[in-house]
Design an enzyme around this catalytic site. Structure first.
Site, PDB file in Angstrom:
ATOM      1  N   ASP A 196       0.870  -1.168   0.000  1.00  0.00           N
ATOM      2  CA  ASP A 196       0.000   0.000   0.000  1.00  0.00           C
ATOM      3  C   ASP A 196       0.911   1.222   0.000  1.00  0.00           C
ATOM      4  OD1 ASP A 196      -2.474   1.494   0.361  1.00  0.00           O
ATOM      5  OD2 ASP A 196      -1.689   1.921   2.358  1.00  0.00           O
ATOM      6  N   THR A 224       0.451   4.636   0.754  1.00  0.00           N
ATOM      7  CA  THR A 224       0.430   5.532   1.906  1.00  0.00           C
ATOM      8  C   THR A 224       0.805   4.786   3.172  1.00  0.00           C
ATOM      9  OG1 THR A 224      -1.357   6.756   0.840  1.00  0.00           O
ATOM     10  CG2 THR A 224      -0.967   7.188   3.172  1.00  0.00           C
ATOM     11  N   ASP A 273      -1.462  -0.172   6.404  1.00  0.00           N
ATOM     12  CA  ASP A 273      -1.674   0.378   7.732  1.00  0.00           C
ATOM     13  C   ASP A 273      -3.078   0.935   7.914  1.00  0.00           C
ATOM     14  OD1 ASP A 273      -1.532   2.556   6.090  1.00  0.00           O
ATOM     15  OD2 ASP A 273      -0.224   3.737   7.396  1.00  0.00           O
TER      16      ASP A 273
END
Length: 835
Positions: A336, A338, A591
């Site tokens: 991912d 970000t 996250d």
């Protein structure tokens, strides 16, 4: 959708469906909750006295969620094993019928068990300390304050606050809901988020994907729906890995071979041969004990445990032990963007008004949008930082501190990964109404809109662009909310690249691990960021909205491209499944709450320590230091464990094969078993036990290979057959060479010499490629055996004395021939089946 009413003074007042959120640590008026109506009671939470009453009644969330086995379980698991029982019985027998040197194998087992207990206890301490650091701490209201507490301190009736990414830790009933959307897929399998309203039930194990609110705990402890599942999922485990299941399979086969062979040996030595009873018992035990690969399970546990300790020092929490092994087998890593390639925060670099919009008015709208969301995401937080409440000029300029005080929020829509935008409706100072959406331009604008060309240019620079659009008044969460919107401004955000991300991507490329960047952002922007970090294939970008929906087509697209944008949470999950359908072992890092489903389904889920509670709960590995650069260490640790255990397993099973074959040959030829337990204890220590311990913990960067059992057995079987044949040949030749008193001892010594030299050659092959310490290790083991042969008291202790010169040199010659056969067989196996 929730509404806020205006009082006569123009100030906003919370409507019944949108109670005010309380910030952690914020104080309320000290009013006794029981004197208030239910809604007010929920706002203040329980009092200290009420909490104490519930604790006294046992109404507390006392589920013992542990990250590791208890000390009692560790001792029991290491002591009470099938093979320890067999060896223990044989040890007791030997203590009664033979000298102490024939009982040395028992003391070795005791030492091995002690080492296993100590190492796993060290791993337990590491896991427990890291688990405390990474423990989720829900926010609970008590005595009019909101504060974080441990999950096990929650009592019945507590009011627990919820925000995006928060996990529902106990069962309850929603007390407050601000566009609260809960994902219950981990419990029900239903992928679509559920909109929750006050009075609706929430179950432990679900998590918030959008909005916020609070719920009242109605079931705590073991009564909670997912309590048992959560306890089991968080427990330290040594099972469910290819390595450990492979070893279990091997031990099962060994047991099947050992039982009939041992029975035949007992009959042969005690019934058929009319020898001294105690000597027969000793030689029988000497034939049975080496069949057991007793140190193999120990070394596997020790290697895993030491891996946990090593990674723990790097702030890496391994929630499921086989994850170390699993990540070493991974050939595709899905990242991912970000929080993984970029840091969580962003900076507003520019705001571009569109369609003649007034810049000051745009800033006013952005300030009001920031004030409308009590739980902003990273993008909105960047806007809040640039245009804080009361800052008329924006971006740090000093202005009228009450500029936006007259804007009242009448409707609010929190950001959702599925829809890609958030929004709010206001009554402005002059009484006019306005409604706004803030989100992905290519979602809010129709295809072909000329504004998209300008945005594309910004995306190619790796910048993130949000569109502020004015929309007709209406329900903001309606499917057609964006229809007829008027583009008002572009908000340009710059993402902060992680300084260590480039080196980590380079490492995966060198290890032939494919890297796929999967993001909800614009594909071109994500590709530009990946390109700045040097990701191979970053130019191959794909908008997930154009991705095939069938698994096969999706798998092809995944293999052909490296960067994917505008990916929904469900698509992330489907992408992982598509790669797995092509035989890939997939790791997923993330996250955010939008990563939870994919993390759960991936072979290995890796969460950042700063990530949401939900992601930390489902991930097997949590990087508590939030550093993507820790992943290569985890991969290296997994490769060390798998590669080295494969090496030492070959050593142990070579011994098992030659022991079983020697016993069969003894039974078939009706001769005395050539060895006493002391001989095989010496051989096992020098050719297996000591070197295996060092080899199991050595660095090893070989890529993990599948089919552990086959890889081990195709080398162990020919090695064991060659060793047994060479040893038995020497024994038979010695039986014809020696005669008279002491002949059996001389025959045993010659056979021991051949077996030692052959086993040493197996060790020398397994120790490759050579380094100075590996050469020193092999040489030290050879020197140890030489010392036993030349020191008189050691000769007597181990009953080893070479008689004459003819037979010892014959034994050496047979061992040399066996070594040549070993080299040939290993190279043949390597060519036919791969190394």
């Amino acid at each position: 959708m929730t509404q806020r009413a205006l009082d006569s003074s123009g100030e906003q007042t919370p409507g019944p469906s949108r109670p005010a959120m309380i910030d952690a640590g914020a104080e309320l008026d000290p009013v006794h909750p029981m004197d208030l109506p239910p809604s007010a009671h929920d706002a203040t939470g329980l009092t200290t006295a009420e909490v104490a009453e519930r604790v006294a009644r046992g109404e507390v969330n006392d589920v013992p969620v542990r990250s590791s086995r208890s000390v009692t379980e560790i001792v029991r698991a290491n002591v009470f094993t099938r093979f320890n029982l067999i060896i223990g019985v044989l040890w007791v027998i030997m203590l009664f019928v033979a000298p102490i040197q024939d009982s040395l194998f028992g003391f070795v087992i005791v030492a091995n068990t002690g080492i296993g207990i100590i190492q796993e206890w060290r791993a337990k301490k590491t896991l427990d300390s890291l688990a405390v650091i990474g423990e989720a701490k829900p926010t609970v209201r008590r005595d009019g304050k909101a504060a974080e507490i441990s999950t096990h301190e929650i009592v019945l009736g507590d009011v627990v606050e919820l925000g995006p990414g928060d996990k529902v830790v106990v069962d309850g009933t929603v007390a407050e809901a601000d566009s609260l959307e809960v994902d219950e897929s981990l419990l029900t399998g239903e992928a679509d988020p559920v909109l929750k309203r006050p009075g609706d039930p929430v179950m432990s194990g679900s998590f918030v994907v959008a909005g916020g609110g609070a719920f009242t705990a109605t079931k705590v402890g073991r009564e909670a729906y997912a309590a048992q599942l959560a306890e089991e999922a968080s427990r330290f485990t040594l099972v469910h890995s290819e390595l450990r299941s492979g070893i279990s399979t091997i031990l099962k086969y060994v047991t099947w071979m050992m039982v009939p062979t041992a029975i035949g040996l007992i009959i042969s030595q005690l019934v058929v041969k009319d020898n001294n009873f105690k000597d027969s018992v000793a030689r029988t035990v000497g034939g049975i004990v080496p069949m057991i690969p007793e140190g193999l399970v120990l070394l596997t546990s020790v290697a895993f445990a030491i891996g946990v300790v090593r990674l723990g020092r790097k702030q890496c929490l391994v929630q499921e032990l086989p994850a170390i092994e699993g990540l070493a087998r991974v050939d595709v890593v899905c990242l991912d963007k970000t929080g993984t390639l970029t840091e969580g925060g962003m900076d507003v670099t520019e705001v571009r008004p569109l369609n003649g919009s007034d810049e000051a008015y745009v800033h006013q709208v952005l300030r009001s949008l920031g004030s409308s969301d009590p739980r902003p995401n990273a993008s909105l937080q960047a806007i809040i930082d640039a245009y804080p409440a009361g800052d008329k000029g924006g971006k740090g300029a000093e202005g009228d501190q009450g500029a936006e005080a007259g804007w009242a929020v009448t409707d609010a829509l929190p950001f959702s990964s599925a829809r890609k935008y958030s929004g709010a409706a206001f009554t402005e100072t002059d009484g006019t109404s306005s409604a706004w959406l803030l989100g992905a331009p290519d979602v809010l604008l129709p295809e072909g809109d000329p504004t998209l060309d300008e945005i594309e240019h910004l995306n190619q620079q790796g910048l993130r662009v949000l569109l502020l659009a004015r929309v007709p008044s209406g329900e903001l969460d309606a499917p057609d909310a964006a229809e007829g919107d008027v583009p008002t401004a572009l908000v340009v955000l710059e993402q902060r690249l992680r300084p260590d991300a480039s080196e980590t991507l380079k490492y995966f490329a060198q290890q032939n691990v494919a890297t796929k960047v999967i993001s909800g952002d614009n594909a071109v922007s994500v590709g530009a960021v990946a390109g700045k970090l040097g990701l191979a294939g970053a130019e191959n970008t794909l908008d997930a909205r154009k991705m095939p929906t069938d698994p096969d087509g999706m798998a092809t697209a995944m293999e052909q491209n490296a960067v994917f944008g505008r990916v929904t949470p469900q698509q992330k999950r489907d992408m992982v499944a598509a790669l797995q359908s092509r035989g890939h072992t997939v790791a997923m890092t993330g996250d955010g709450v939008n990563d939870v489903l994919a993390l759960k389904d991936a072979d290995i889920g890796v969460s950042m320590g700063s990530g949401s509670e939900a992601t930390r709960a489902v991930a097997q590995i949590v990087l508590l230091n939030n550093s993507f650069a820790t992943l290569p260490s985890v991969v290296a640790e997994g490769r060390r464990v798998i590669g080295n255990i494969t090496r030492v397993a070959t050593l142990f099973l070579t011994k098992t094969v030659y022991s079983v074959l020697l016993a069969i040959l003894v039974v078939c030829t009706q001769v005395e078993y050539p060895f006493l337990p002391r001989h095989l204890t010496l051989l096992s220590t020098l050719t297996i036990g000591v070197p295996a311990f060092f080899l199991a913990l050595a660095p090893n960067k070989e890529r993990a290979q599948p089919h552990f059992v086959r890889r081990v057995m195709r080398y162990a079987i020919p090695s064991g057959v060659i060793a047994a044949t060479a040893t038995f040949t020497t024994y038979l030749v010695a039986r014809h060479h020696y005669a008279g008193p002491g002949a059996l001892e001389a025959e045993t010594s010659a056979a021991t010499l051949t077996l030692f030299l052959t086993s040493m050659w197996v060790l020398a092959i397994i120790a490759r490629p050579y380094t100075w310490w590996r050469i020193a290790l092999v040489a030290a083991m050879g020197l140890g055996f030489l010392i036993v042969l030349v020191v008189p008291w050691l000769q007597d202790f181990f009953a080893l004395k070479l008689v004459g010169t003819t037979m010892p040199w014959t034994a050496v010659g047979i061992a040399v021939a066996a070594a040549a056969l070993l080299e040939f067989s290993w190279r043949l196996v390597g060519r036919r089946f791969g190394a």
